[in-house]
Design an enzyme around this catalytic site. Sequence first.
Site, PDB file in Angstrom:
ATOM      1  N   GLU A   1       0.847  -1.190   0.000  1.00 57.52           N
ATOM      2  CA  GLU A   1       0.000   0.000   0.000  1.00 57.52           C
ATOM      3  C   GLU A   1       0.887   1.247   0.000  1.00 57.52           C
ATOM      4  OE1 GLU A   1      -3.895   1.600   2.449  1.00 57.52           O
ATOM      5  OE2 GLU A   1      -2.322   0.584   3.588  1.00 57.52           O
TER       6      GLU A   1
ATOM      7  N   LYS B   1     -10.105   0.715  -2.081  1.00 61.25           N
ATOM      8  CA  LYS B   1     -10.169   0.363  -0.662  1.00 61.25           C
ATOM      9  C   LYS B   1     -11.535   0.705  -0.080  1.00 61.25           C
ATOM     10  CE  LYS B   1      -7.399   0.866   3.561  1.00 61.25           C
ATOM     11  NZ  LYS B   1      -6.191   1.526   4.135  1.00 61.25           N
TER      12      LYS B   1
ATOM     13  N   CYS C   1      -4.971  -3.558   3.409  1.00 59.32           N
ATOM     14  CA  CYS C   1      -4.633  -3.151   4.769  1.00 59.32           C
ATOM     15  C   CYS C   1      -5.795  -3.265   5.759  1.00 59.32           C
ATOM     16  CB  CYS C   1      -4.060  -1.731   4.730  1.00 59.32           C
ATOM     17  SG  CYS C   1      -3.104  -1.281   6.201  1.00 59.32           S
TER      18      CYS C   1
END
Length: 272
Positions: free
Chosen positions: A40, A113, A158
């Site tokens: 990321e 995301k 993440c």
Amino acid sequence: MRVAALQMVSTDQLSDNLQQAQTLLEQAAQAGAELAVLPEYFCLIGQRDADKLAIQEPFGSGPMQDFLAATARRLGLWIVAGTLPITADQKDRVFNSSLAYNPQGECVARYDKIHLFRFDNGSESYDESRVLERGHTPTVFALPSRDGHTWHVGMSICYDMRFPELYRAYAEQGVDLILAPSAFTHITGQAHWEVLLRARAIENLSFVAAAAQGGVHPSGRRTWGQSLVVDPWGQVLAQQAQGAGVVLADCDAARLLQLRSQLPSLQHRVLA
């Protein structure tokens, strides 16, 4: 299929980060990897959140995307580009997007995301919603491997890993490899990083590859690192603590099928 999780310590200089990424991608290809996953924010960890806005690109064109496509073609490598800022509808927001490129340099999948990180312990605070627009759509792509198996790959980023419903949805679609490029903070990573990733692998009987940021960045931010690849039994196949590097592991499709046959827990679900 040999998978490489690339660990970086990205800076606030885009050109330096692209050079670091190129070096690691070349090392992964030389080591026989078919798929290389960048972390990321591989392109930039700036001094402030708004720095992402300055390097944003519209989806489909721009120096970062051109670099990724050209590198995938040159190396004959599947590349999942951790995340980069892709222009959103709102002027003061960008998507934190993970893009997958095939060895022909074509972008075959995009995942924005979904879950945006927010943390404040009184001395350290983060709120991605200040500059990020969240995504809405889980994304799966097919990767035909040299081993003859077509891997169905689920994309995540993440903070997503704290939300198991995303990964269960992937399991229901037959995903057998989950990607989780990350920039975990040191404090949360020390507490939860490995246990979360191993849990996602075990409960969904899937391989997991997590490429991370791992070190101290120019802004003073400290990331946890510990990039790893986990098998469907929860065994860590390869891992690196801190610093830039290439974490290599062979994901065995036969072992995946064997474990799912021995313990068909995904067929035993009662509560939806």
